[in-house]
Every structure is written in C-alpha cells, then in structure tokens.
Design a protein around this motif. Structure first.
Motif, PDB file in Angstrom:
ATOM      1  N   GLY A 130       0.817  -1.210   0.000  1.00 43.16           N
ATOM      2  CA  GLY A 130       0.000   0.000   0.000  1.00 43.16           C
ATOM      3  C   GLY A 130       0.847   1.254   0.000  1.00 43.16           C
ATOM      4  N   ALA A 131       1.963   1.219   0.720  1.00 46.04           N
ATOM      5  CA  ALA A 131       2.859   2.368   0.741  1.00 46.04           C
ATOM      6  C   ALA A 131       3.464   2.643  -0.624  1.00 46.04           C
ATOM      7  CB  ALA A 131       3.974   2.130   1.763  1.00 46.04           C
ATOM      8  N   LEU A 132       3.498   1.628  -1.472  1.00 44.53           N
ATOM      9  CA  LEU A 132       4.048   1.775  -2.828  1.00 44.53           C
ATOM     10  C   LEU A 132       2.949   1.952  -3.872  1.00 44.53           C
ATOM     11  CD1 LEU A 132       6.819  -0.994  -2.698  1.00 44.53           C
ATOM     12  CD2 LEU A 132       7.036   1.442  -2.167  1.00 44.53           C
ATOM     13  N   SER A 133       1.758   2.266  -3.444  1.00 46.11           N
ATOM     14  CA  SER A 133       0.621   2.418  -4.367  1.00 46.11           C
ATOM     15  C   SER A 133       0.923   3.425  -5.468  1.00 46.11           C
ATOM     16  CB  SER A 133      -0.628   2.888  -3.600  1.00 46.11           C
ATOM     17  OG  SER A 133      -1.076   1.907  -2.709  1.00 46.11           O
ATOM     18  N   GLY A 134       0.754   2.990  -6.707  1.00 43.05           N
ATOM     19  CA  GLY A 134       0.877   3.884  -7.848  1.00 43.05           C
ATOM     20  C   GLY A 134       2.279   4.351  -8.169  1.00 43.05           C
ATOM     21  N   ILE A 135       3.279   3.848  -7.460  1.00 43.21           N
ATOM     22  CA  ILE A 135       4.656   4.269  -7.724  1.00 43.21           C
ATOM     23  C   ILE A 135       5.175   3.556  -8.968  1.00 43.21           C
ATOM     24  CG2 ILE A 135       7.029   4.141  -6.877  1.00 43.21           C
ATOM     25  CD1 ILE A 135       6.021   4.720  -4.107  1.00 43.21           C
ATOM     26  N   ARG A 136       5.690   4.323  -9.919  1.00 45.06           N
ATOM     27  CA  ARG A 136       6.149   3.760 -11.187  1.00 45.06           C
ATOM     28  C   ARG A 136       7.671   3.677 -11.281  1.00 45.06           C
ATOM     29  NH1 ARG A 136       1.548   2.796 -11.056  1.00 45.06           N
ATOM     30  NH2 ARG A 136      -0.115   3.343 -12.531  1.00 45.06           N
ATOM     31  N   ARG A 137       8.370   4.566 -10.598  1.00 44.39           N
ATOM     32  CA  ARG A 137       9.823   4.635 -10.746  1.00 44.39           C
ATOM     33  C   ARG A 137      10.514   3.890  -9.603  1.00 44.39           C
ATOM     34  NH1 ARG A 137      10.832  10.996 -11.517  1.00 44.39           N
ATOM     35  NH2 ARG A 137       9.731  10.956  -9.502  1.00 44.39           N
ATOM     36  N   VAL A 138      11.596   3.215  -9.946  1.00 47.07           N
ATOM     37  CA  VAL A 138      12.340   2.442  -8.963  1.00 47.07           C
ATOM     38  C   VAL A 138      12.870   3.349  -7.859  1.00 47.07           C
ATOM     39  CG1 VAL A 138      14.385   1.012  -8.592  1.00 47.07           C
ATOM     40  CG2 VAL A 138      12.956   0.659 -10.627  1.00 47.07           C
ATOM     41  N   ARG A 139      13.309   4.540  -8.208  1.00 45.25           N
ATOM     42  CA  ARG A 139      13.880   5.420  -7.193  1.00 45.25           C
ATOM     43  C   ARG A 139      12.833   5.879  -6.184  1.00 45.25           C
ATOM     44  NH1 ARG A 139      15.409  11.065 -10.362  1.00 45.25           N
ATOM     45  NH2 ARG A 139      13.269  11.755 -10.829  1.00 45.25           N
ATOM     46  N   ASP A 140      11.578   6.003  -6.643  1.00 45.24           N
ATOM     47  CA  ASP A 140      10.525   6.391  -5.715  1.00 45.24           C
ATOM     48  C   ASP A 140      10.220   5.254  -4.736  1.00 45.24           C
ATOM     49  OD1 ASP A 140      10.269   8.888  -6.845  1.00 45.24           O
ATOM     50  OD2 ASP A 140       8.717   8.264  -8.271  1.00 45.24           O
ATOM     51  N   ALA A 141      10.240   4.022  -5.241  1.00 42.34           N
ATOM     52  CA  ALA A 141      10.050   2.867  -4.360  1.00 42.34           C
ATOM     53  C   ALA A 141      11.207   2.747  -3.377  1.00 42.34           C
ATOM     54  CB  ALA A 141       9.914   1.591  -5.180  1.00 42.34           C
ATOM     55  N   ALA A 142      12.418   2.977  -3.880  1.00 44.24           N
ATOM     56  CA  ALA A 142      13.593   2.906  -3.008  1.00 44.24           C
ATOM     57  C   ALA A 142      13.552   3.965  -1.924  1.00 44.24           C
ATOM     58  CB  ALA A 142      14.861   3.056  -3.847  1.00 44.24           C
ATOM     59  N   ALA A 143      12.953   5.119  -2.223  1.00 45.38           N
ATOM     60  CA  ALA A 143      12.857   6.187  -1.236  1.00 45.38           C
ATOM     61  C   ALA A 143      12.011   5.771  -0.039  1.00 45.38           C
ATOM     62  CB  ALA A 143      12.268   7.440  -1.880  1.00 45.38           C
ATOM     63  N   VAL A 144      11.140   4.783  -0.220  1.00 43.90           N
ATOM     64  CA  VAL A 144      10.340   4.251   0.878  1.00 43.90           C
ATOM     65  C   VAL A 144      11.021   3.045   1.514  1.00 43.90           C
ATOM     66  CG1 VAL A 144       8.132   3.204   1.524  1.00 43.90           C
ATOM     67  CG2 VAL A 144       8.186   5.073  -0.146  1.00 43.90           C
ATOM     68  N   LEU A 145      11.453   2.113   0.693  1.00 42.76           N
ATOM     69  CA  LEU A 145      11.939   0.829   1.190  1.00 42.76           C
ATOM     70  C   LEU A 145      13.305   0.921   1.851  1.00 42.76           C
ATOM     71  CD1 LEU A 145      10.827  -1.497  -1.750  1.00 42.76           C
ATOM     72  CD2 LEU A 145       9.659  -1.076   0.422  1.00 42.76           C
TER      73      LEU A 145
END
Length: 482
Positions: free
Chosen positions: A274-289
């Motif tokens: 859910g925290a990664l909802s709608g995230i398309r770019r790897v760097r945006d996912a990495a900014a959370v994970l």
C-alpha cells in the motif's frame, strides 16, 4: 443538546457501560461462550453508535468522537488483562533490560535470572492454581509457576517493542504491576485516534471515519486491557502512511516510520504494498523501502551487539507452533482448506497475495496509500484466518483511514475464533464460519459499491460540511493534484 447528538451520546454511553461489564467479566477460561455474547453486545452497540454518528451535526462530530474515544479507552483499565498473558511477558522483558541483561539471551525460567523474580510474575504454592499459570522448575512439594506464557523459550519481540517495554519499566513505580503497560497502551490508542483525525482533516475527509477505530470494541479489549504492543505498531503504520499521503515529496520520512512500525511487531510489513501504491519509478520505491530497511537494521544493531543469542528468539518456533507452515496443525487457512488439500494452502496464499500486492502497487492511489494497505491486509487475514483477536488492531486502524467499514467483519472474526472457538474442541469450524461470513460481507459491499458507482478508486474526496437537522448536507470537494 441537539437531539441527534444526544441520541449518539446515549448509544455511546451504553457501549461504554457494556464494555466495562465485558472487561470485568472473567469468563475466558470459565465460560467463553457467555463472554463472547458480551463481545457481541458490544459490537451491536458499536454499530448503533456509528449509525447515530452519521446524523450528528458536523460541528458536534469531533468533540463527541474525542469524548467517546476517551471513555471507550478508559474501559480497558477497569480490570487486569483478561484474555491474554502477553503483557506479563512485556513486563518481564522490561525488567530484564533494566537489570542490564539482553531479553534475547535467557528464557524466563532460566535460573540465571531468579534474582529478578517476584511473587507477581512468579507465584508459588496455592497461587499456582490459576488456569493461566505455567509450571516452572524446580519441581518439589511447593509448586513454582509464572504468569508468563511459554516460559521455556526466548522472547520473540522486535527491538522497538523491547525499547518500549524498557521505557515503561523505567517509568513504573514499585508495585505498579500491569497498570503502567495498560496506561501506556491507552495513551498510544488515543494517539492513533489523533493521528487518524489529523490525516483525515489534511485530506479533507469526513472525520466520522475515525470512530471506526476510536469506538471499536477490539481497541479497549486488546490494545488497553490486554496491553498488546500491536497498538504501537498500528500507530506507527498510520503515521507512516499519513506522511506518504500528505508529504509525497518526502517519501523517506514515511519509509522511516514504517520501518519503526515493522521493528515493533513485524506484521505492519504487510502495509508496504500500500505504501508503494501507484509508484512507477524504482527510485521512488527505493525512497520508501531503503529508509524502512535502514531503520530496522539500526534498531536491531544494539541488541545484536549486546546479545549472546539470536535476536529473533522464538520467531521460527512460533511460526511452526501456530501452524503457518503446517496447515493441518490448527485453524490456519480455514477457508482454503474447505476446498483445497491442506498442502496447497500456503502456496495458494502466497500466489494470491502476490497478485493482490502487485495490483495495489500498479493501480493503487498514491494519495490514499491506506486504501491499498487495507486491501492487502484484509485479504491476508481472510486467507490466513488468524485466531488471535489483537492482530486485527492494524486492520481496524486502516479501516478508520479508508472508510470501508465492511472489513470490520474480519476484525470481528478474530475474537470469534479466539473466544467462542474455545467452546469447541477444534477451532477449525469456528474459523471457517467466522471468516467465511466476513468475506461474504466484504464481497457484498463491493458489489453494492460498484452498482452505485462508489468503488474504492475515487478521483476526489468528499467531506460532509453541514448536516443540521432538516437541512441537506453540503459537501466540499477536495481535488487531488495530478
């Protein structure tokens, strides 16, 4: 007082009174069937209070909601823990740490720590006759026992939870026993209510949703009376998801707080899709994970350095004991086992949850990450059919953020299995019935929402601004940035 407000306050007062009677009734071992009917009465009044709240004028909603949250929370303090002994383990882990010993190094019955025992946590003689007492060495004419569950195994709790136990022990006066843990969890419970209200306000959403958490019977029973640390994980998960929604350009802050939630009780890891909802770019996912992973690693580091044994404690044994790796061992996977061979249950759960998680990450709304988190968490509960009612605290908090009340049926299924299931020798039928009905409610609500065009993906949030008696409600439309 406005008559509609008065009606809601009356139902809420009745809920509070019945909660007091329910929590004071010590029937978990002696009469679990009757205890569950008390639970059912609380849930009926909870539903009535929610319905009455819908008619309350908007100017009265927040004051009534907050007053009700305080009253409902306080009911958890009227008795010692009734249906769980986990709080006693928390108290012991805090005491061990205050003595300068790692909680991961010794099981409670280890004679090395006998100097830390007292008559509250480690009774002797006639006091060992209670059904919630576990016998410990030495064997002899005078029995020795403990209130702690699984006294022969090392602790299972992650580092943030252990830090919380240490803090409570340090702040507790001598002889306070269980009360500091209950009070601490009560304050955290109110913190969840405040966090939900703040997030709803920032998103322009009707604050009535917060009542799904603030007045839910699971909260005073499990978060306050039984003082389960799951409530701290729920608070951190709510804050983390709220930061992602309110400050999407600072995802790392949300990731850090979600890491703290996971380092509290592990289960909040389920909200990550859910925290990664709608995230398309790897760097945006990495900014959370990456911040989440970094916080978890840093939180474990002091305990790794100070411990001689594994900081994962009894985690592997717990998974095996609860039947997650052996479906035939208990009520796990109750719905899947009705139609599939036992050996298929775990692979099917993994496959379904992978599909749901990918759907949420691909199609979820990044401005409402709790919506995807609720979908993943709810279906995980429905497929795993856990038998512990306090697991549902995270689910209830997500319902309060998202507003899909039908998932509360899954939260009610947990107490049905945990309490009413004790009436029978085998909990499998109870789990299948309880979670089956909960899933039917979720599916029926989904059909109704789709027919009325009110699905879970909405381009805008609508918050009711006025609902004075006799006048139609007006609404403010808060458009999301594209």
């Amino acid at each position: 007082m406005n008559p509609r407000t008065a009606l809601a306050a009356t139902v809420l007062a009745a809920l509070t009174a019945v909660l007091v009677l329910t929590i004071r009734y010590d029937g978990y071992f002696a009469d679990p069937g009757r205890l569950f009917w008390w639970y059912a009465a609380c849930w009926v009044l909870f539903a009535g209070a929610l319905l009455a709240l819908r008619r309350v004028p908007s100017s009265h909603v927040v004051p009534l909601l907050v007053a009700g949250a305080i009253a409902v929370t306080v009911t958890g303090l009227v008795a010692p823990p009734r249906t769980s002994t986990d709080a006693y383990r928390y108290a012991w882990d805090g005491r061990v740490q205050s003595a300068g010993v790692s909680p991961y190094d010794h099981a409670p019955q280890d004679p090395t720590l006998v100097r830390l025992r007292d008559s509250w946590l480690f009774p002797k003689g006639a006091a060992c006759g209670g059904p919630d007492r576990a016998r410990i060495p030495p064997a002899g004419p005078v029995p020795h026992c403990t209130r702690l569950n699984r006294p022969a195994v090392h602790t299972i709790y992650p580092p943030v939870a252990e830090a919380y136990f240490l803090t409570v022990d340090q702040l507790s006066p001598e002889g306070a026993r269980h009360k500091p843990l209950q009070i601490g969890c009560g304050l955290i419970t109110l913190g969840v209510t405040g966090a939900v209200l703040l997030i709803l306000r920032r998103r322009g959403i009707d604050p009535r949703r917060a009542a799904y958490w603030a007045w839910c019977p699971v909260v005073p029973i499990e978060a306050v009376n039984n003082a389960h640390a799951d409530v701290l994980g729920a608070l951190l998960a709510v804050i983390g998801l709220g930061l992602l929604a309110v400050l999407p350009h600072r995802r790392s802050a949300g990731g850090l707080v979600l890491g703290a939630a996971i380092a509290t009780k592990l289960m909040p890891a389920i909200v990550l899709p859910g925290a990664l909802s709608g995230i398309r770019r790897v760097r945006d996912a990495a900014a959370v994970l990456l911040p989440a992973a970094a916080f978890i690693a840093l939180a474990y580091t002091p305990y790794v350095l100070l411990s001689d044994g594994s900081v994962f404690g009894y985690l592997g044994g717990y998974v095996e004991e609860e039947g997650y790796d052996e479906p035939a061992a208990g009520p796990r996977y109750a719905l899947l086992r009705l139609v599939l061979p036992d050996s298929w249950a775990l692979p099917v759960v993994l496959a379904v949850m992978t599909v749901v998680s990918l759907y949420v990450m691909r199609r979820g709304d990044p401005h409402r990450p709790w919506s995807g988190a609720l979908l993943v968490t709810g279906w995980a509960f429905a497929l795993l059919t856990p038998g512990y009612s306090w697991y549902a605290l995270l689910l209830v908090a997500l319902v309060a953020l998202d507003g899909r009340w039908e998932w509360l049926g899954v939260a009610l299924a947990g107490p049905a299995v945990y309490v009413f299931g004790r009436v029978f020798d085998h909990r499998q039928p109870t789990a299948a019935i309880a979670y089956g009905l909960a899933v039917l409610l979720v599916l029926a609500a989904a059909v109704v929402r789709r027919r009325h065009g009110t699905g879970t993906r909405q381009p805008e949030d609508v918050s009711v601004q006025a609902s004075e008696p006799g006048s139609p409600p007006s609404a403010r439309i808060t458009r999301r940035p594209t």
